[in-house]
Design an enzyme around this catalytic site. Structure first.
Site, PDB file in Angstrom:
ATOM      1  N   SER A  46       0.816  -1.221   0.000  1.00  0.00           N
ATOM      2  CA  SER A  46       0.000   0.000   0.000  1.00  0.00           C
ATOM      3  C   SER A  46       0.844   1.263   0.000  1.00  0.00           C
ATOM      4  CB  SER A  46      -0.872  -0.030   1.261  1.00  0.00           C
ATOM      5  OG  SER A  46      -1.255   1.267   1.644  1.00  0.00           O
ATOM      6  N   GLY A  47       0.494   2.184  -0.876  1.00  0.00           N
ATOM      7  CA  GLY A  47       1.180   3.475  -0.881  1.00  0.00           C
ATOM      8  C   GLY A  47       0.950   4.237   0.409  1.00  0.00           C
ATOM      9  N   LEU A  48      -0.278   4.179   0.889  1.00  0.00           N
ATOM     10  CA  LEU A  48      -0.593   4.856   2.155  1.00  0.00           C
ATOM     11  C   LEU A  48       0.244   4.278   3.295  1.00  0.00           C
ATOM     12  CD1 LEU A  48      -2.313   6.694   3.980  1.00  0.00           C
ATOM     13  CD2 LEU A  48      -3.984   4.840   4.118  1.00  0.00           C
ATOM     14  N   ASP A  58       1.006  10.565   1.844  1.00  0.00           N
ATOM     15  CA  ASP A  58       0.704   9.730   0.669  1.00  0.00           C
ATOM     16  C   ASP A  58       0.562  10.629  -0.562  1.00  0.00           C
ATOM     17  OD1 ASP A  58       0.036   7.543  -0.872  1.00  0.00           O
ATOM     18  OD2 ASP A  58      -1.993   7.334  -0.077  1.00  0.00           O
ATOM     19  N   ASP A  85       1.045  -1.007  -5.005  1.00  0.00           N
ATOM     20  CA  ASP A  85       0.235   0.181  -5.252  1.00  0.00           C
ATOM     21  C   ASP A  85       1.196   1.219  -5.842  1.00  0.00           C
ATOM     22  OD1 ASP A  85      -1.165   2.534  -5.118  1.00  0.00           O
ATOM     23  OD2 ASP A  85      -1.413   2.512  -2.933  1.00  0.00           O
ATOM     24  N   ASP A  87       0.685   4.003  -7.350  1.00  0.00           N
ATOM     25  CA  ASP A  87       0.151   5.370  -7.515  1.00  0.00           C
ATOM     26  C   ASP A  87      -0.107   5.650  -9.004  1.00  0.00           C
ATOM     27  OD1 ASP A  87       0.264   5.598  -4.793  1.00  0.00           O
ATOM     28  OD2 ASP A  87       2.145   6.697  -4.750  1.00  0.00           O
ATOM     29  N   GLU A 114      -3.132   4.174 -10.926  1.00  0.00           N
ATOM     30  CA  GLU A 114      -4.422   4.855 -10.847  1.00  0.00           C
ATOM     31  C   GLU A 114      -4.465   6.031 -11.819  1.00  0.00           C
ATOM     32  OE1 GLU A 114      -3.610   5.305  -6.650  1.00  0.00           O
ATOM     33  OE2 GLU A 114      -3.933   7.460  -6.770  1.00  0.00           O
ATOM     34  N   LYS A 120       0.230  12.329  -6.704  1.00  0.00           N
ATOM     35  CA  LYS A 120      -1.147  12.006  -6.317  1.00  0.00           C
ATOM     36  C   LYS A 120      -1.427  12.381  -4.865  1.00  0.00           C
ATOM     37  CE  LYS A 120      -1.942   9.005  -3.813  1.00  0.00           C
ATOM     38  NZ  LYS A 120      -2.273   7.580  -3.921  1.00  0.00           N
ATOM     39  N   ASN A 122      -4.003  10.890  -1.597  1.00  0.00           N
ATOM     40  CA  ASN A 122      -4.838   9.752  -1.204  1.00  0.00           C
ATOM     41  C   ASN A 122      -6.295  10.022  -1.545  1.00  0.00           C
ATOM     42  OD1 ASN A 122      -6.583   8.203   0.990  1.00  0.00           O
ATOM     43  ND2 ASN A 122      -4.686   7.081   0.688  1.00  0.00           N
ATOM     44  N   SER A 123      -6.971   8.992  -2.033  1.00  0.00           N
ATOM     45  CA  SER A 123      -8.346   9.129  -2.530  1.00  0.00           C
ATOM     46  C   SER A 123      -9.321   9.617  -1.468  1.00  0.00           C
ATOM     47  CB  SER A 123      -8.833   7.782  -3.052  1.00  0.00           C
ATOM     48  OG  SER A 123      -8.030   7.351  -4.102  1.00  0.00           O
ATOM     49  N   ARG A 159      -6.463   1.208 -12.099  1.00  0.00           N
ATOM     50  CA  ARG A 159      -7.392   1.641 -11.043  1.00  0.00           C
ATOM     51  C   ARG A 159      -8.185   2.854 -11.508  1.00  0.00           C
ATOM     52  NH1 ARG A 159      -5.408   3.087  -4.931  1.00  0.00           N
ATOM     53  NH2 ARG A 159      -6.748   4.896  -4.545  1.00  0.00           N
ATOM     54  N   HIS A 190     -12.580   1.883  -7.298  1.00  0.00           N
ATOM     55  CA  HIS A 190     -12.502   2.381  -5.922  1.00  0.00           C
ATOM     56  C   HIS A 190     -13.708   3.259  -5.602  1.00  0.00           C
ATOM     57  CE1 HIS A 190     -10.654   2.649  -2.176  1.00  0.00           C
ATOM     58  NE2 HIS A 190      -9.736   3.578  -2.366  1.00  0.00           N
TER      59      HIS A 190
HETATM   60  C1  SPV Z   1      -3.467   2.456  -0.545  1.00  0.00           C
HETATM   61  O1  SPV Z   1      -3.537   1.490   0.218  1.00  0.00           O
HETATM   62  O2  SPV Z   1      -2.525   3.254  -0.541  1.00  0.00           O
HETATM   63  C2  SPV Z   1      -4.532   2.691  -1.522  1.00  0.00           C
HETATM   64  C3  SPV Z   1      -5.879   2.347  -1.176  1.00  0.00           C
HETATM   65  O3  SPV Z   1      -4.252   3.256  -2.552  1.00  0.00           O
HETATM   66  S1  SPV Z   1      -6.612   3.782  -0.607  1.00  0.00           S
HETATM   67  O4  SPV Z   1      -5.848   4.302   0.497  1.00  0.00           O
HETATM   68  O5  SPV Z   1      -7.955   3.376  -0.224  1.00  0.00           O
HETATM   69  O6  SPV Z   1      -6.682   4.765  -1.690  1.00  0.00           O
HETATM   70 MG    MG Z   2      -2.518   4.231  -2.508  1.00  0.00          MG
END
Ligand code: SPV
Ligand code: MG
Length: 295
Positions: A46-48, A58, A85, A87, A114, A120, A122-123, A159, A190
């Protein structure tokens, strides 16, 4: 002795298997090994989670080579496949080509990119204000990534952020179809809603054109059976080990700071012997017996 399929083939099998499969987040070598020991068949890098374990945001504040360095530790520590992930791919089509080659060299089984713009965000942070990538540009990026892979089983997941950004179902489907046509091996759709409705509507319309991946962080209360019935290929539990670690570390730090003793904490934390075990200390002792001369 039966040889294990390559990590690339293992991830491809997870994407294409008939049943719903699960990826668990990990963010360093230790957490990756813990995911594997828990029984998961694959890891979501996971990027986060990786950015937060570095103590940064992130927002691509960690460089892509710093991410790849961490992945190397994660891959060395485990035998199950890792989906990165990635990004936005850390740049344009050319940056993605180089990323794919570096990932393959480290046996990272696939990358998810994505359709947003570098750097980027975070969503879940003002997602509706985030610009989306141009569809043609993103398709070119997917093609370039697919053309540059060496192992036929390396996977590129596209994504779709259209629902997050408030563009609605039709735009999400249009983009998913374009990315699928450009060669994406799977689509990650997502959503930031607390109910799974828009994800399920997307899955119905998508109707199995390619493997579908979801991340139910916000609609966590939806029973997993609902995802199975909707023919979701892969469910990603995206950030729960970094959140578990943050909660546990804060608790232990507060307790020790407040009491100035370890007496209350010893039984609450993993024994040092467990850390040695996770590091593979036993193997080194055996190797020493084998490779060093006894007096
Ligand atoms: C991550 O885990 O970094 C993701 C999922 O991209 S989210 O945080 O839901 O965007
Ligand atoms: Mg991410």
């Amino acid at each position: 002795l039966k040889r294990q399929p390559s990590k690339f083939a293992q991830l491809r099998d997870l994407l294409e298997s008939k049943q719903t499969e699960f990826l668990m987040e990990a963010h360093n070598g230790l957490s990756a090994r813990i995911v594997e020991e828990a029984g998961f068949k694959g890891i979501w890098a996971s990027g986060l989670a990786i950015s937060s374990q570095f103590g940064v945001r992130d927002n691509n504040e960690a460089s892509w080579t710093q991410i790849v360095d961490m992945l190397e530790f994660m891959s060395d520590a485990t035998r199950i496949p890792i989906l990165l992930d990635g990004d936005t791919g850390y740049g344009n089509f050319n940056n993605l080509r180089r990323l794919v080659r570096k990932l393959e060299q480290r046996e990272i089984a696939g990358v998810c990119i994505e359709d947003k713009v570098f750097p980027k965000t975070n969503s879940f942070i003002s997602g509706e204000r985030q610009p989306l990538a141009d569809v043609d540009e993103f398709c070119g990026k997917i093609k370039a990534g697919k053309d540059s892979q060496n192992d036929p089983d390396f996977s590129i997941v596209a994504r779709v952020e259209a629902l997050i950004a408030g563009w609605g179902l039709d735009e999400a489907l249009r983009r998913a179809e374009a990315y699928h046509g450009a060669g994406a091996d799977a689509i990650l759709i997502h959503s930031k809603l607390s109910q799974a409705d828009e994800i399920l509507a997307f899955a119905r319309e998508w109707a199995g054109r390619a493997p579908l991946i979801i991340v139910p962080t916000k609609y966590y209360s939806t029973p997993t059976e609902v995802f199975r019935k909707a023919d979701i290929s892969v469910v990603i539990w995206a950030n729960h080990l970094i959140r578990a670690a943050a909660a546990a570390m804060a608790e232990v730090a507060r307790e020790i700071y407040g009491t100035e003793t370890l007496v209350n904490i010893e039984d609450q934390v993993a024994p040092v012997s467990e850390i040695f075990r996770l590091q593979g200390a036993e193997e080194l002792l055996a190797a020493e017996r084998r490779y060093t001369a006894s007096p």
